[in-house]
Scaffold this motif. Structure first.
Motif, PDB file in Angstrom:
ATOM      1  N   GLY A 482      39.635  -5.969  12.355  1.00 10.45           N
ATOM      2  CA  GLY A 482      39.796  -6.188  13.796  1.00 10.45           C
ATOM      3  C   GLY A 482      40.366  -4.969  14.507  1.00 10.45           C
ATOM      4  O   GLY A 482      39.775  -4.481  15.499  1.00 10.45           O
ATOM      5  N   PRO A 483      41.533  -4.449  14.090  1.00  8.18           N
ATOM      6  CA  PRO A 483      42.079  -3.258  14.762  1.00  8.18           C
ATOM      7  C   PRO A 483      41.139  -2.054  14.697  1.00  8.18           C
ATOM      8  O   PRO A 483      41.053  -1.272  15.654  1.00  8.18           O
ATOM      9  N   ALA A 486      38.505  -2.490  17.312  1.00  7.70           N
ATOM     10  CA  ALA A 486      39.091  -2.268  18.639  1.00  7.70           C
ATOM     11  C   ALA A 486      39.272  -0.777  18.904  1.00  7.70           C
ATOM     12  O   ALA A 486      39.005  -0.277  20.017  1.00  7.70           O
ATOM     13  N   ALA A 489      35.966   0.851  19.722  1.00  9.54           N
ATOM     14  CA  ALA A 489      35.548   0.590  21.106  1.00  9.54           C
ATOM     15  C   ALA A 489      36.257   1.536  22.067  1.00  9.54           C
ATOM     16  O   ALA A 489      35.650   2.062  23.019  1.00  9.54           O
TER      17      ALA A 489
END
Length: 662
Positions: A482-483, A486, A489
């Motif tokens: 997840g991190p 992120a 992005a």
């Protein structure tokens, strides 16, 4: 020892029944001689009292001959025996005295008939008085309420002795019942008239005082005892009131003799209920059986008397006796069979017992309920008060009131012990064959219960493992993937802004973005490989373990020994063995500081995985970390075994066996 006591009690009980039956058998002859009927002369009361007191008392004495309960039992036995002997002697005496009269209906005098009649004339007195005095003083525990009640016991014994002696010294015709003796009959001791008149008052006072003290002792016990003893005493008090009421009816009503016959029943019935319903002396089952056979005997005697009285006036005494035997014996066989079934269940009918147990086995639900139903059915079939099923040393199902285990029957399934059937009563020798036929059916139920429990445990472990795997994936995705996504992005937005203003710097950001995307792809591949490592699909378990060992090069030398004929393994077994081996090699490097490790595989009905290192061991006591717990859980999920062997010296051996049938 108890079996011998029961046999003796049964023998003596048979003698009591024989005395009463013999007296009834003579009744048609006495009626032909014109003697007053058995009810009117109160001999029917003696017969009922002999059985209702004697039979339960004998069974109490057979089980507790020397204890406190034995004292109450001996009082009941004395009452029943005195009544039975008095009845038989009286019948014998009446027969001899009346058939020897000149002009009588044939026959002649019998040896000792005068003295038999004399003994019968007073034997009823101690049997009558011992019940409202001594019996009430020592009920229910066979002891006086306290030492202060000893004078009451002495007064009771003096009253019994004085009244008995008074009747012993009275002439036989003193009993005011017309139609018993021929005109002018005086009997033995005709000149005596009992104790001196001056003693009448003290004897009456002593008797009344003893009875009053006995009743008062019940009140004292009731007030100072617990709830269980109070319930027992309530039965006795209620029975005493009914007895007094029946005795009052017997004195006042024209048909009072019949009521007096019934007066002998309430008290022994109340004592039996106190034993059966409230487990007095822990003889509930034994006394319930004695009560059943006693009721059977009394019922048969009543039928016997009715048939004898009906036929006695039509045919002769000899023909009447033959006809009575022909009528009663088939009825006796039927009633005895019914009583045996009531008392012993289906012990004498193995086919019905097996059919009932099979019906219970086929109609049961879940294994836990099945065992309870099987225990209940065995208890009903054998008529025992407690049945339990034991598995692995623990009771998993029971029926009835828990108590001492008298019999333990091993339960075998396919030759392997799976538990034991516990019975709260010692069986007759011939009952063991029936239990041996029932045991395999119960063993099937125990095996089914064990399989159900194993399935439930496996299901629980599967749910725990699935939740653990979900938690691990959640951790990997939330804290790792997840991190990273992120951050990718954000880097993409930054590169897009720099394209127009600073193309060179935007190119550097794009290069970094490409590198991090490839790293994220590797992270995803790692997560996927953890679910099912690709080497297992590409190389098989042996090749995957060899590649795993090469991955530890530089830190640990790993030797993998796999037989060339290793069969194709089920995927769950293959994955579990790989994961356990990987965790064991990791522990050897991180914790045992080993330099060499050997991984060995063998396969028969089970896959045996051995991991042996030369490290310093895991210490004592063995540390139970997450890695060991994970390896143990993986083996138990497949119904395997996990064993970690470590000594005081160097080296650790991990031994895992996984059933291939799983």
């Amino acid at each position: 020892m108890k079996d011998r006591s029961v046999r003796r009690a049964s023998l003596v009980g048979g003698v009591l029944v024989a005395l009463v039956v013999g007296s009834l058998a003579v009744e048609p002859r006495l009626r032909a001689l014109g003697v007053t009927g058995i009810v009117e002369r109160f001999d029917a009361f003696r017969g009922v009292a002999a059985l209702s007191f004697g039979v339960p008392g004998l069974f109490v004495v057979s089980q507790r001959p020397g204890g406190p309960a034995g004292r109450v039992g001996w009082v009941m036995v004395f009452t029943g025996a005195a009544q039975a002997v008095g009845l038989a002697l009286g019948t014998y005496g009446l027969l001899g005295i009346n058939q020897g009269v000149e002009g009588g209906v044939g026959g002649g005098r019998l040896p000792g008939d005068d003295w038999a009649m004399w003994a019968s004339n007073w034997l009823w007195m101690p049997a009558y008085l011992v019940v409202p005095t001594v019996f009430l003083l020592i009920f229910p525990d066979g002891r006086l309420p306290s030492r202060r009640w000893r004078p009451a016991l002495v007064a009771a014994l003096v009253a019994i002795g004085a009244n008995t002696l008074d009747w012993m010294l009275r002439p036989v015709p003193y009993e005011n019942v017309p139609g018993l003796f021929p005109d002018g009959y005086a009997g033995v001791l005709a000149g005596l008239r009992g104790l001196p008149d001056v003693l009448d008052g003290p004897v009456v006072a002593c008797t009344a005082g003893a009875v009053a003290a006995a009743v008062a002792s019940l009140a004292v016990r009731y007030r100072s005892s617990g709830e269980e003893v109070r319930r027992r005493l309530q039965w006795v008090v209620a029975a005493a009131l009914i007895t007094v009421a029946l005795a009052g009816v017997a004195l006042a009503a024209p048909w009072g003799a019949g009521a007096l016959v019934l007066a002998a029943v309430p008290l022994p019935v109340a004592v039996s209920v106190a034993i059966v319903a409230h487990r007095l002396w822990d003889l509930d089952l034994l006394l319930s059986r004695a009560l059943a056979f006693g009721a059977l005997s009394v019922g048969l005697l009543i039928m016997y008397a009715l048939v004898a009285f009906t036929l006695g006036g039509i045919v002769g005494a000899g023909v009447s006796a033959v006809l009575v035997a022909l009528v009663v014996h088939p009825l006796y066989a039927r009633v005895l069979a019914a009583a045996n079934r009531l008392v012993y269940g289906d012990r004498d009918n193995p086919a019905r017992a097996l059919r009932m147990l099979g019906t219970r086995l086929s109609g049961a639900g879940v294994p836990g309920e099945l065992l309870d139903q099987m225990a209940a059915e065995v208890g009903r079939v054998l008529r025992v008060h407690y049945v339990a099923v034991e598995e692995s040393g623990a009771v998993v199902a029971s029926w009835g009131r828990p108590g001492e285990v008298a019999e333990s029957v091993s339960l075998l399934h396919r030759g392997e012990p799976v538990g034991a059937l516990l019975l709260g009563e010692r069986l007759r020798p011939k009952d063991h064959r029936l239990v041996g036929e029932l045991a395999p059916h119960v063993a099937v139920a125990v095996h089914a219960h064990r399989l159900g429990a194993d399935l439930e445990r496996s299901h629980g472990r599967m749910l725990a493992a699935r939740q653990e795997e979900r938690d691990r994936l959640l951790y990997e995705l939330h804290d790792g993937l997840g991190p990273n996504l992120a951050a990718l992005a954000l880097q993409t937005d930054r590169a897009r802004r720099l394209v127009d203003t600073d193309p060179a710097k935007a190119k550097g950001v794009m290069d970094e973005l490409s590198r991090r995307i490839r790293a994220t792809v590797e992270d995803v591949r790692t997560i996927v490989n953890d679910l099912r490592p690709p080497p297992l699909d590409d190389l098989g378990l042996a090749g995957a373990l060899a590649e795993l060992g090469r991955g530890f090069a530089g830190d640990l030398a790993v030797d993998v020994e796999v037989p060339p004929d290793l069969p194709v393994l089920p995927p769950p077994v293959e994955l579990a063995a790989y994961r356990i081996a990987a965790e064991a090699l990791t522990n050897a490097v991180r914790h045992a500081m080993a330099s060499r490790c050997t991984v060995t595989l063998r396969a028969t009905d089970t896959l045996e995985l051995r991991v042996q290192d030369d490290g310093v061991g895991v210490g004592a006591p063995v540390r139970r970390g997450f890695g060991l717990a994970s390896m143990r859980r993986r083996s138990e999920e497949l119904n395997g075994t996990f064993e970690l062997v470590t000594g005081s010296g160097p080296g650790t051996l991990l031994l895992v066996r996984l059933p291939l049938a799983a």
